[in-house]
Design a protein around this motif. Structure first.
Motif, PDB file in Angstrom:
ATOM      1  N   ASP B 560       0.816  -1.209   0.000  1.00 38.47           N
ATOM      2  CA  ASP B 560       0.000   0.000   0.000  1.00 38.47           C
ATOM      3  C   ASP B 560       0.854   1.266   0.000  1.00 38.47           C
ATOM      4  N   VAL B 561       2.161   1.101  -0.059  1.00 41.13           N
ATOM      5  CA  VAL B 561       3.030   2.277  -0.070  1.00 41.13           C
ATOM      6  C   VAL B 561       2.998   2.891  -1.461  1.00 41.13           C
ATOM      7  N   LEU B 562       2.792   4.183  -1.513  1.00 41.15           N
ATOM      8  CA  LEU B 562       2.728   4.880  -2.786  1.00 41.15           C
ATOM      9  C   LEU B 562       4.120   5.429  -3.073  1.00 41.15           C
ATOM     10  N   GLU B 563       4.741   4.892  -4.090  1.00 38.96           N
ATOM     11  CA  GLU B 563       6.070   5.363  -4.474  1.00 38.96           C
ATOM     12  C   GLU B 563       6.030   5.839  -5.914  1.00 38.96           C
ATOM     13  N   ILE B 564       6.638   6.966  -6.169  1.00 40.80           N
ATOM     14  CA  ILE B 564       6.625   7.541  -7.511  1.00 40.80           C
ATOM     15  C   ILE B 564       8.031   7.429  -8.088  1.00 40.80           C
ATOM     16  N   PRO B 565       8.203   6.724  -9.206  1.00 41.37           N
ATOM     17  CA  PRO B 565       9.508   6.751  -9.873  1.00 41.37           C
ATOM     18  C   PRO B 565       9.583   7.953 -10.801  1.00 41.37           C
ATOM     19  N   ILE B 566      10.647   8.708 -10.669  1.00 39.38           N
ATOM     20  CA  ILE B 566      10.797   9.920 -11.486  1.00 39.38           C
ATOM     21  C   ILE B 566      12.127   9.837 -12.202  1.00 39.38           C
ATOM     22  N   ARG B 567      12.091  10.068 -13.473  1.00 44.10           N
ATOM     23  CA  ARG B 567      13.316  10.110 -14.264  1.00 44.10           C
ATOM     24  C   ARG B 567      13.820  11.534 -14.252  1.00 44.10           C
ATOM     25  N   VAL B 568      14.997  11.736 -13.674  1.00 42.06           N
ATOM     26  CA  VAL B 568      15.556  13.075 -13.569  1.00 42.06           C
ATOM     27  C   VAL B 568      16.702  13.182 -14.549  1.00 42.06           C
ATOM     28  N   ARG B 569      16.669  14.221 -15.338  1.00 42.83           N
ATOM     29  CA  ARG B 569      17.761  14.457 -16.285  1.00 42.83           C
ATOM     30  C   ARG B 569      18.309  15.848 -16.036  1.00 42.83           C
ATOM     31  N   LEU B 570      19.609  15.904 -15.835  1.00 45.50           N
ATOM     32  CA  LEU B 570      20.253  17.174 -15.523  1.00 45.50           C
ATOM     33  C   LEU B 570      21.174  17.579 -16.657  1.00 45.50           C
ATOM     34  N   ASP B 571      21.160  18.864 -16.976  1.00 41.89           N
ATOM     35  CA  ASP B 571      22.099  19.421 -17.955  1.00 41.89           C
ATOM     36  C   ASP B 571      22.693  20.673 -17.355  1.00 41.89           C
ATOM     37  N   TRP B 572      24.002  20.699 -17.326  1.00 42.18           N
ATOM     38  CA  TRP B 572      24.639  21.921 -16.847  1.00 42.18           C
ATOM     39  C   TRP B 572      25.953  22.100 -17.560  1.00 42.18           C
ATOM     40  N   LYS B 573      26.381  23.336 -17.549  1.00 41.91           N
ATOM     41  CA  LYS B 573      27.646  23.653 -18.201  1.00 41.91           C
ATOM     42  C   LYS B 573      28.639  23.955 -17.099  1.00 41.91           C
ATOM     43  N   GLN B 574      29.692  23.153 -17.075  1.00 40.71           N
ATOM     44  CA  GLN B 574      30.660  23.299 -15.994  1.00 40.71           C
ATOM     45  C   GLN B 574      31.526  24.509 -16.254  1.00 40.71           C
ATOM     46  N   GLY B 575      31.647  25.345 -15.219  1.00 47.72           N
ATOM     47  CA  GLY B 575      32.462  26.535 -15.362  1.00 47.72           C
ATOM     48  C   GLY B 575      33.932  26.181 -15.345  1.00 47.72           C
ATOM     49  N   ASP B 576      34.830  27.186 -15.665  1.00 50.85           N
ATOM     50  CA  ASP B 576      36.273  26.952 -15.671  1.00 50.85           C
ATOM     51  C   ASP B 576      36.752  26.732 -14.250  1.00 50.85           C
ATOM     52  N   LEU B 577      37.606  25.707 -14.101  1.00 52.39           N
ATOM     53  CA  LEU B 577      38.152  25.419 -12.781  1.00 52.39           C
ATOM     54  C   LEU B 577      39.608  25.795 -12.770  1.00 52.39           C
ATOM     55  N   ASP B 578      40.099  26.316 -11.647  1.00 50.80           N
ATOM     56  CA  ASP B 578      41.474  26.784 -11.598  1.00 50.80           C
ATOM     57  C   ASP B 578      42.477  25.645 -11.574  1.00 50.80           C
ATOM     58  N   ASP B 579      42.059  24.496 -11.062  1.00 47.91           N
ATOM     59  CA  ASP B 579      43.046  23.428 -10.917  1.00 47.91           C
ATOM     60  C   ASP B 579      43.236  22.616 -12.184  1.00 47.91           C
ATOM     61  N   GLY B 580      42.638  23.105 -13.250  1.00 47.36           N
ATOM     62  CA  GLY B 580      42.873  22.430 -14.523  1.00 47.36           C
ATOM     63  C   GLY B 580      42.251  21.056 -14.604  1.00 47.36           C
ATOM     64  N   ALA B 581      41.151  20.875 -13.908  1.00 49.21           N
ATOM     65  CA  ALA B 581      40.528  19.551 -13.953  1.00 49.21           C
ATOM     66  C   ALA B 581      39.922  19.282 -15.298  1.00 49.21           C
ATOM     67  N   ASN B 582      39.739  20.307 -16.096  1.00 51.39           N
ATOM     68  CA  ASN B 582      39.119  20.096 -17.407  1.00 51.39           C
ATOM     69  C   ASN B 582      40.101  19.609 -18.440  1.00 51.39           C
ATOM     70  N   LYS B 583      41.342  19.518 -18.073  1.00 46.11           N
ATOM     71  CA  LYS B 583      42.326  19.126 -19.085  1.00 46.11           C
ATOM     72  C   LYS B 583      42.084  17.728 -19.588  1.00 46.11           C
ATOM     73  N   LYS B 584      41.655  16.866 -18.659  1.00 47.86           N
ATOM     74  CA  LYS B 584      41.445  15.481 -19.064  1.00 47.86           C
ATOM     75  C   LYS B 584      39.998  15.206 -19.414  1.00 47.86           C
ATOM     76  N   ALA B 585      39.207  16.238 -19.487  1.00 50.21           N
ATOM     77  CA  ALA B 585      37.784  16.019 -19.766  1.00 50.21           C
ATOM     78  C   ALA B 585      37.603  15.527 -21.186  1.00 50.21           C
ATOM     79  N   ARG B 586      36.554  14.714 -21.286  1.00 49.55           N
ATOM     80  CA  ARG B 586      36.319  14.144 -22.606  1.00 49.55           C
ATOM     81  C   ARG B 586      35.749  15.189 -23.543  1.00 49.55           C
ATOM     82  N   LEU B 587      35.942  14.964 -24.815  1.00 53.33           N
ATOM     83  CA  LEU B 587      35.448  15.913 -25.808  1.00 53.33           C
ATOM     84  C   LEU B 587      34.075  15.462 -26.283  1.00 53.33           C
TER      85      LEU B 587
END
Lengths: 221, 612
Positions: B560-587
């Protein structure tokens, strides 16, 4: 009892202990104060609760901490020399229902005896008819049922409910079924008793001073 | 479930083993659907048509985790649950003394503290080192248990110094008599021993020596029996030696202890001998196979019980002074004693028990199973609770919360809407009336420093046995970045002056549930309205085979438990990071790094129970 202007050293002068019961609705029937026989060196804190009809006897150097309950409804209560009853302990229980009027003195009163140098730690409960023998240690929230004899130098660990007698030099712990015998020979028990005595003296001094200050503060107000 | 409503769970797709999942990261197809597998997800082009997540499926609980339990891998750009991450030890330390043990010494110490930390053999609580005579500098020290009042005097042991108790205890047996240390300083390995040590005055530890130890007249060896820990070590060394010698002498002998790889010299030797001995003429005389033998001497680990061992135990049991059943050990006390750590697992009486060194605990780091990148790494120092690296999912995905919308709309049911918040207030179960629509506020709070576009979707009817109707009034919206509070205050001063604390005026609907619009919007959070209409949970009537009795099937637990499955889709644009973590980011597909990140996952919201 005449009030004394000097600093009270024993309980038989001011201030008086509070009478049962403080808890419960305001339409509670007030109870009578049981007869007290308190040794001059004993400290019965003004904030301790006493209730009942039979005699309560406190021996030498007994320290009753605030909010402890001494109940003599089911029979007389004796606490012998050197014992310490910490906060929220109930000795001589079970506590009668505060909404009901106090029951009359029982036809067959049961004696509740706490022997010398017993330490009852916080919220321990000792029911009427129990006998705590010399130097035993009852840890917090332990319950000693009616008619149980706790032997000398025995320790009942926290939370244990004891419904049958325990012999001397025993430690009762866990679910109450596990116990062991202490050797009793070379044992740190002497150190523990010495520490208990020192602690008792300092605590009695602190509580007496606090009670006196409270009384003075009330008088000024 | 024993949880309080409402609750949120997130499904990790790692439990789904289909190839589709591994190939397509952005388009996971969960297994929890009723359609047969013949209908492949390739036919589904859009996410809306893929099978929804069924929270009531028996396998669903294996993939659902609270958001606090999930991690996020920056390399894989996906959520990681405890099953798709690997743990490895960072440091080993004792919980009592907080002293760190180097990894090289952990094994030799038996994974236990090597200093003064011990556990009581009776009640397993912590022991403390105290002086017998009080707080003085001299005098013997003892181990003392504050809970069950056991002391080491009960087994007749005192210590000369208050430090390095474990080493002192290793040299004292119960009763105070000295004993051989369980960890011998000399290694029993014969190959490393000097030939001078084979003199008859030294204890013999190997079968290949010529002179056995002197035998007494009654046939038993003269050596003193070792304690359990030393016996274990001696026996282990003896068997290892036996296996080595028999394997070396007889190459065809199958050896259990040898490794199954082909790189060890003994196995290579064995294989070469197989080929070499078959073709020679005259055939080589095969060496006589040396058989393994058992231990013959106490130094090798042999223990011959004394003839009166059984009777002495009985006598002790029946005597009231030292024995009695009260002084026998319990099973848990015996299990607590481990031989290699100096314990006595064969103890029959409590005076044969020994205090056990405290076990060490570890600080563990977590790695992603796929790319082996570190997700969580605590500082090695035992007293420090900080982490060097901590990539938790809640720092990336929005925090989801659900609360009832108090009845202002006409569609909201009267009794159900007012009872739900009161039930929540008092911690009770949330009971929903079947057939009455209720409105809930779904709030998503963003933890990222960038704005996130969110698309949420849920099937119109919840999957499972009972299809409750669910409608999301605003399926696509944006959540603001988790910027500094002062930025919002400064921004509102320069912009409209009517901005209230925590809310951007004009960008929400002002608290009105309307389709297509968000309910409320704040600096880094947005809330939308979800309407739920439960169906009635009926007890089905089951007829037995003979149709004589009609039984009422009770509703299963949590059906009798009412549970709702929700598909969540997130889109965001990652800002520039100072530690250069984007260097290895995929294209992306064009081969240009544009910092776009996307993530999709299933969320299960537990709303409440439907009234039967």
């Amino acid at each position: 009892m005449a009030s004394s202007a000097s600093l009270p050293t024993s309980f038989s002068k001011d201030p008086q202990p509070r009478v049962e019961p403080p808890a419960g609705p305001s339409n509670v029937v007030p109870t009578t104060r049981p007869p007290l026989e308190v040794h001059p060196t004993a400290h019965l804190d003004p904030q301790a609760y006493i209730q009942g009809t039979s005699t309560i006897t406190l021996g030498a150097n007994v320290v009753i901490h605030p909010r402890a309950r001494l109940v003599s409804v089911h029979g007389p209560l004796t606490i012998r020399a050197g014992s310490v009853i910490l906060e929220r302990c109930v000795v001589g229980g079970p506590v009668p229902d505060p909404k009901e009027p106090l029951p009359p003195p029982p036809e067959a009163p049961v004696n509740t005896v706490v022997a010398q140098n017993v330490l009852l730690q916080a919220s321990a409960e000792v029911q009427a008819g129990a006998f705590l023998d010399e130097a035993c240690l009852i840890e917090p929230r332990a319950v000693i049922k009616k008619g149980v004899h706790i032997g000398k130098h025995t320790k009942v660990c926290a939370g244990c409910v004891v419904d049958r007698s325990v012999r001397d030099w025993t430690v009762l712990w866990g679910d109450g079924q596990t116990r062991r015998l202490r050797t009793g020979a070379i044992d740190p028990e002497d150190g523990r008793l010495k520490a208990l005595e020192i602690d008792r003296e300092s605590t009695a001094g602190l509580l007496t001073t606090a009670a006196a200050k409270a009384t003075l503060g009330k008088r000024r107000a | 479930m024993g949880l309080t409503f409402p609750y949120t769970y997130i499904s990790c797709p790692c439990s789904d083993g289909s190839k589709e999942i591994e190939e397509s990261r952005l388009r996971p197809a969960p297994l929890f659907h009723k359609k047969p597998l013949a209908e492949e997800p390739e036919e589904v082009e859009e996410e809306k048509e893929e099978a929804p997540f069924d929270p009531h499926h028996p396998r669903a609980s294996f993939s659902l985790f609270p958001p606090e339990h999930l991690l996020y891998c920056e390399e894989c750009r996906d959520l990681k649950c405890p099953r798709c991450s690997i743990e490895e030890q960072v440091s080993y330390f004792c919980t009592s003394c907080l002293f760190e043990t180097p990894a090289s010494a952990v094994r030799s110490e038996g994974n236990r503290c090597a200093r003064n930390c011990f556990n009581c053999p009776i009640c397993f609580s912590q022991l403390s080192v105290n002086n017998i005579n009080g707080a003085v500098k001299e005098g013997p020290w003892i181990l003392n248990c504050y809970y069950c009042m056991w002391t080491s005097l009960d087994i007749g042991i005192r210590f000369d110094r208050p430090t390095n108790i474990r080493a002192q205890l290793d040299r004292i047996a119960n009763g105070g008599t000295p004993k051989a240390p369980s960890k011998p300083t000399e290694t029993p390995d014969l190959a490393r021993r000097s030939s001078y040590l084979n003199h008859e005055s030294y204890p013999q530890l190997s079968a290949t020596t010529n002179e056995p130890p002197p035998i007494q007249q009654d046939g038993s060896p003269k050596e003193a029996p070792l304690d359990p820990a030393a016996r274990f070590t001696a026996l282990k060394a003896f068997y290892k030696n036996q296996l080595t010698t028999t394997t070396a002498a007889n190459p065809t002998h199958p050896s259990i202890s040898s490794d199954f790889s082909y790189s060890s010299p003994s196995s290579l030797n064995r294989i070469l001998n197989l080929y070499s001995t078959s073709g020679t003429f005259p055939p080589k005389k095969k060496p006589k196979p040396q058989l393994m033998r058992e231990a013959l001497y106490p130094s090798e680990g042999l223990l011959i019980p004394s003839p009166d061992a059984a009777t002495s135990a009985q006598t002790k049991l029946l005597s009231s002074a030292t024995g009695g059943f009260i002084n026998t050990t319990t099973l848990s006390q015996r299990h607590f004693q481990t031989g290699p750590a100096g314990g006595n697992p064969d103890a029959r009486f409590v005076d044969e028990l020994r205090p056990m060194p405290a076990p060490l605990t570890t600080k563990r780091a977590k790695r992603c199973k796929e790319c082996r990148h570190i997700l969580v790494k605590p500082e090695a120092k035992p007293t420090s609770t900080r982490h060097r690296i901590k990539l938790v999912a809640l720092s990336y995905i929005p925090h989801v919360s659900l609360r009832p919308l108090l009845g202002t709309s006409a569609a909201g049911g009267g009794a159900s809407t007012s009872s739900a918040p009161s039930a929540l207030l008092y911690g009770g179960d949330v009971i929903l009336e079947p057939g009455k629509p209720t409105q809930w506020i779904l709030k998503l709070t963003n933890s990222l420093f960038d704005a996130v576009r969110v698309s949420i979707a849920t099937p119109a009817v919840t999957p499972g046995k009972y299809g409750h109707r669910v409608t999301i009034l605003c399926p696509q919206f944006e959540i603001g970045a988790n910027s500094d509070v002062w930025e919002e205050a400064l921004g509102s001063k320069s912009g409209d002056a009517a901005g209230s604390a925590g809310k951007i005026s004009g960008s929400g609907n002002g608290g009105v549930a309307e389709a297509g619009k968000v309910y409320e919007k704040g600096r880094n959070w947005t809330s939308v309205v979800v309407e739920v209409v439960p169906v009635s949970i009926a007890q089905s009537i089951v007829e037995t085979a003979d149709k004589e009795e009609i039984q009422v099937r009770e509703v299963d637990e949590d059906e009798d438990v009412l549970e709702i499955p929700i598909r969540v889709r997130l889109d965001w644009k990652q800002g520039d990071l100072d530690d250069g973590a984007n260097k290895k980011a995929r294209l992306n597909e064009e081969g240009v790094e544009d910092g776009v990140r996307e993530l999709a996952y299933w969320v299960v919201l537990g709303v409440g129970r439907v009234k039967k």
